[in-house]
Write an enzyme that holds these catalytic residues in place. Structure first.
Site, PDB file in Angstrom:
ATOM      1  N   ASN A   1       0.843  -1.256  -0.157  1.00  0.00           N
ATOM      2  CA  ASN A   1      -0.029  -0.107  -0.075  1.00  0.00           C
ATOM      3  C   ASN A   1       0.946   1.174   0.019  1.00  0.00           C
ATOM      4  O   ASN A   1       1.755   1.527   0.977  1.00  0.00           O
ATOM      5  CB  ASN A   1      -0.969  -0.113   1.253  1.00  0.00           C
ATOM      6  CG  ASN A   1      -1.848   1.205   1.281  1.00  0.00           C
ATOM      7  OD1 ASN A   1      -1.352   2.297   1.223  1.00  0.00           O
ATOM      8  ND2 ASN A   1      -2.972   0.995   1.944  1.00  0.00           N
TER       9      ASN A   1
ATOM     10  N   HIS B   1       1.041   6.260   1.703  1.00  0.00           N
ATOM     11  CA  HIS B   1       1.667   7.249   2.374  1.00  0.00           C
ATOM     12  C   HIS B   1       2.873   7.886   1.720  1.00  0.00           C
ATOM     13  O   HIS B   1       3.501   8.872   2.358  1.00  0.00           O
ATOM     14  CB  HIS B   1       2.126   6.629   3.694  1.00  0.00           C
ATOM     15  CG  HIS B   1       0.897   6.497   4.660  1.00  0.00           C
ATOM     16  ND1 HIS B   1      -0.020   7.562   5.098  1.00  0.00           N
ATOM     17  CD2 HIS B   1       0.300   5.337   5.111  1.00  0.00           C
ATOM     18  CE1 HIS B   1      -1.000   6.865   5.478  1.00  0.00           C
ATOM     19  NE2 HIS B   1      -0.938   5.649   5.713  1.00  0.00           N
TER      20      HIS B   1
ATOM     21  N   HIS C   1      -5.795   3.553  -1.546  1.00  0.00           N
ATOM     22  CA  HIS C   1      -7.231   4.076  -1.073  1.00  0.00           C
ATOM     23  C   HIS C   1      -7.361   5.126  -1.472  1.00  0.00           C
ATOM     24  O   HIS C   1      -6.751   6.431  -1.111  1.00  0.00           O
ATOM     25  CB  HIS C   1      -6.961   3.865   0.447  1.00  0.00           C
ATOM     26  CG  HIS C   1      -8.136   4.096   1.264  1.00  0.00           C
ATOM     27  ND1 HIS C   1      -8.134   3.883   2.896  1.00  0.00           N
ATOM     28  CD2 HIS C   1      -9.444   4.477   0.647  1.00  0.00           C
ATOM     29  CE1 HIS C   1      -9.439   4.295   2.980  1.00  0.00           C
ATOM     30  NE2 HIS C   1     -10.229   4.563   1.932  1.00  0.00           N
TER      31      HIS C   1
ATOM     32  N   ARG D   1      -9.539   8.037  -0.735  1.00  0.00           N
ATOM     33  CA  ARG D   1     -10.428   8.559   0.177  1.00  0.00           C
ATOM     34  C   ARG D   1     -11.472   9.801  -0.099  1.00  0.00           C
ATOM     35  O   ARG D   1     -10.748  10.424  -1.234  1.00  0.00           O
ATOM     36  CB  ARG D   1      -9.648   8.925   1.517  1.00  0.00           C
ATOM     37  CG  ARG D   1      -9.088   7.802   2.013  1.00  0.00           C
ATOM     38  CD  ARG D   1      -8.440   8.318   3.406  1.00  0.00           C
ATOM     39  NE  ARG D   1      -9.390   8.347   4.648  1.00  0.00           N
ATOM     40  CZ  ARG D   1      -9.343   7.488   5.436  1.00  0.00           C
ATOM     41  NH1 ARG D   1      -8.754   6.555   5.493  1.00  0.00           N
ATOM     42  NH2 ARG D   1     -10.577   7.541   6.440  1.00  0.00           N
TER      43      ARG D   1
ATOM     44  N   ARG E   1      -6.878  12.834   0.807  1.00  0.00           N
ATOM     45  CA  ARG E   1      -5.935  13.212   1.592  1.00  0.00           C
ATOM     46  C   ARG E   1      -4.685  12.633   1.136  1.00  0.00           C
ATOM     47  O   ARG E   1      -3.572  12.973   1.656  1.00  0.00           O
ATOM     48  CB  ARG E   1      -6.068  13.060   3.108  1.00  0.00           C
ATOM     49  CG  ARG E   1      -6.247  11.535   3.512  1.00  0.00           C
ATOM     50  CD  ARG E   1      -6.290  11.231   5.006  1.00  0.00           C
ATOM     51  NE  ARG E   1      -7.779  11.628   5.471  1.00  0.00           N
ATOM     52  CZ  ARG E   1      -8.264  11.127   6.617  1.00  0.00           C
ATOM     53  NH1 ARG E   1      -7.811  10.147   7.139  1.00  0.00           N
ATOM     54  NH2 ARG E   1      -9.452  11.364   6.779  1.00  0.00           N
TER      55      ARG E   1
ATOM     56  N   GLU F   1      -8.646   0.459  -2.739  1.00  0.00           N
ATOM     57  CA  GLU F   1      -9.740   0.602  -1.843  1.00  0.00           C
ATOM     58  C   GLU F   1     -10.686   1.655  -1.878  1.00  0.00           C
ATOM     59  O   GLU F   1     -10.206   2.977  -1.985  1.00  0.00           O
ATOM     60  CB  GLU F   1      -8.801   0.728  -0.372  1.00  0.00           C
ATOM     61  CG  GLU F   1      -8.009  -0.627  -0.065  1.00  0.00           C
ATOM     62  CD  GLU F   1      -7.324  -0.347   1.134  1.00  0.00           C
ATOM     63  OE1 GLU F   1      -7.209   0.715   1.763  1.00  0.00           O
ATOM     64  OE2 GLU F   1      -6.347  -1.184   1.335  1.00  0.00           O
TER      65      GLU F   1
ATOM     66  N   THR G   1      -8.307   3.840   8.566  1.00  0.00           N
ATOM     67  CA  THR G   1      -9.433   2.656   8.628  1.00  0.00           C
ATOM     68  C   THR G   1      -9.678   2.032  10.011  1.00  0.00           C
ATOM     69  O   THR G   1      -8.954   1.019  10.290  1.00  0.00           O
ATOM     70  CB  THR G   1      -9.504   1.685   7.667  1.00  0.00           C
ATOM     71  OG1 THR G   1      -9.113   2.458   6.269  1.00  0.00           O
ATOM     72  CG2 THR G   1     -10.702   1.318   7.274  1.00  0.00           C
TER      73      THR G   1
ATOM     74  N   GLU H   1     -10.960  -9.263   3.430  1.00  0.00           N
ATOM     75  CA  GLU H   1      -9.817  -8.843   4.146  1.00  0.00           C
ATOM     76  C   GLU H   1     -10.016  -8.842   5.603  1.00  0.00           C
ATOM     77  O   GLU H   1     -10.753  -7.835   5.893  1.00  0.00           O
ATOM     78  CB  GLU H   1      -9.289  -7.601   3.581  1.00  0.00           C
ATOM     79  CG  GLU H   1      -7.798  -7.276   4.276  1.00  0.00           C
ATOM     80  CD  GLU H   1      -7.085  -6.163   3.318  1.00  0.00           C
ATOM     81  OE1 GLU H   1      -7.249  -6.019   2.094  1.00  0.00           O
ATOM     82  OE2 GLU H   1      -6.178  -5.431   3.790  1.00  0.00           O
TER      83      GLU H   1
ATOM     84  N   HIS I   1      -3.553  -4.338   8.044  1.00  0.00           N
ATOM     85  CA  HIS I   1      -3.822  -3.082   8.790  1.00  0.00           C
ATOM     86  C   HIS I   1      -2.947  -3.360  10.199  1.00  0.00           C
ATOM     87  O   HIS I   1      -3.070  -4.004  11.033  1.00  0.00           O
ATOM     88  CB  HIS I   1      -5.290  -2.889   9.311  1.00  0.00           C
ATOM     89  CG  HIS I   1      -5.427  -1.275   9.492  1.00  0.00           C
ATOM     90  ND1 HIS I   1      -5.016  -0.812  10.635  1.00  0.00           N
ATOM     91  CD2 HIS I   1      -5.906  -0.039   8.908  1.00  0.00           C
ATOM     92  CE1 HIS I   1      -5.307   0.552  10.793  1.00  0.00           C
ATOM     93  NE2 HIS I   1      -5.943   0.876   9.602  1.00  0.00           N
TER      94      HIS I   1
HETATM   95  N1  PXP Z   1      -5.762  -2.929   4.320  1.00  0.00           N
HETATM   96  C1  PXP Z   1      -6.771  -2.134   4.458  1.00  0.00           C
HETATM   97  C2  PXP Z   1      -8.207  -2.630   3.765  1.00  0.00           C
HETATM   98  C3  PXP Z   1      -6.859  -0.704   4.778  1.00  0.00           C
HETATM   99  O1  PXP Z   1      -7.604  -0.108   4.645  1.00  0.00           O
HETATM  100  C4  PXP Z   1      -5.215  -0.648   5.144  1.00  0.00           C
HETATM  101  C5  PXP Z   1      -5.104   1.036   5.302  1.00  0.00           C
HETATM  102  O2  PXP Z   1      -5.361   1.903   4.522  1.00  0.00           O
HETATM  103  C6  PXP Z   1      -4.253  -1.427   5.095  1.00  0.00           C
HETATM  104  C7  PXP Z   1      -4.550  -2.707   4.497  1.00  0.00           C
HETATM  105  C8  PXP Z   1      -2.859  -1.001   5.317  1.00  0.00           C
HETATM  106  O3  PXP Z   1      -2.813  -0.833   6.414  1.00  0.00           O
HETATM  107  P1  PXP Z   1      -1.354  -0.203   7.284  1.00  0.00           P
HETATM  108  O4  PXP Z   1      -0.934   1.167   6.394  1.00  0.00           O
HETATM  109  O5  PXP Z   1      -1.546  -0.031   8.702  1.00  0.00           O
HETATM  110  O6  PXP Z   1      -0.324  -1.267   6.761  1.00  0.00           O
END
Ligand code: PXP
Length: 240
Positions: free
Chosen positions: A9, A12, A45, A47, A51, A72, A103, A153, A194
């Site tokens: 992901n 960030h 993601h 949003r 952001r 996402e 999330t 998930e 997550h």
């Molecule tokens: N999976 C989903 C569905 C999420 O919404 C997120 C955060 O956006 C993640 C995984 C990744 O989480 P993290 O950034 O804490 O590794």
């Protein structure tokens, strides 16, 4: 035995870019770099408040990426249209609260079941596989199956918090294990994500039946330390 896939992901990277309103670091470059570095898929993601990732990032990444893209989104009309237009390989439906930092929990599946079922069917007809981001709960897995999701998930946030704070995580781990077994029994693909770190991912990787981890915040943060040496060396070389 099949190895667990790693979905990276890159939200960030966009957070850092947006902090300065500049055009770097580039999420597209990060996606391609992650692809070259062994990621099995890329997650972004989009949003409601944009952001981090924005619509242009989505378009660019979708057009250049060779590995699957997992988008996402919250279950809103706006996101439904964007997802149908962009046709990502995977769509993960997540809950979204405007004020939350990240999330915070899984979807509330008792809410708007009919709408969810309808959009899942539309996405699948449009050739995107659909996953629902849920708590590791047996009843949510049953509902996910009845809604015709391909994948669930499991939200690992609670488990990861306990691991990070060195608290007893046994009962949360048990919940995740049971959810994985049950999901697989119903024929669902089971992913997890997550808050995962090296430590928590290692513990969860021992559970048979998790097909994929999706990892963002820690992975991007840790990349600072794994990459800073080279960046400093490059500046030293340039300014010498
Ligand atoms: N999976 C989903 C569905 C999420 O919404 C997120 C955060 O956006 C993640 C995984 C990744 O989480 P993290 O950034 O804490 O590794």
């Amino acid at each position: 035995m099949n190895r667990i896939k790693l979905g990276v992901n890159i939200d960030h990277v966009a957070t850092v870019r947006n902090a300065r309103g500049d055009n770097y670091p580039s999420p597209l470059r990060a996606a391609i770099f992650a692809q070259k570095s062994g990621a099995d898929s890329i997650t972004i993601h989009l949003r409601e408040d944009r952001r981090h990732i924005n619509d242009l990032d989505l378009k660019k990444i979708k057009s250049k990426l060779k590995i699957p893209l997992n988008l996402e989104i919250a279950a809103t009309k706006e996101m439904l249209e964007i997802a149908l237009k962009n046709k990502p390989n995977f769509i993960c439906i997540v809950p979204e609260k405007r004020e939350e930092i990240t999330t915070e929990g899984g979807l509330n599946l008792k809410y708007r079941k009919d709408f969810l079922k309808k959009i899942i069917s539309k996405f699948k007809k449009n050739k995107s596989k659909v996953s629902l981001f849920i708590e590791p709960s047996i009843s949510d897995i049953k509902v996910s199956k009845s809604l015709n999701a391909d994948t669930v998930e499991l939200h690992t946030g609670k488990f990861c918090n306990l691991v990070n704070r060195k608290k007893n995580y046994k009962s949360e781990l048990k919940k995740i294990k049971k959810a994985v077994i049950f999901g697989n029994t119903l024929g669902l693909n089971v992913h997890a994500g997550h808050g995962l770190t090296f430590q928590s991912a290692k513990i969860l990787s021992k559970i048979k039946g998790i097909k994929e981890f999706n990892i963002g915040h820690f992975l991007i943060g840790e990349s600072i330390f794994l990459g800073m040496r080279n960046t400093i060396k490059e500046f030293r070389r340039i300014i010498k």
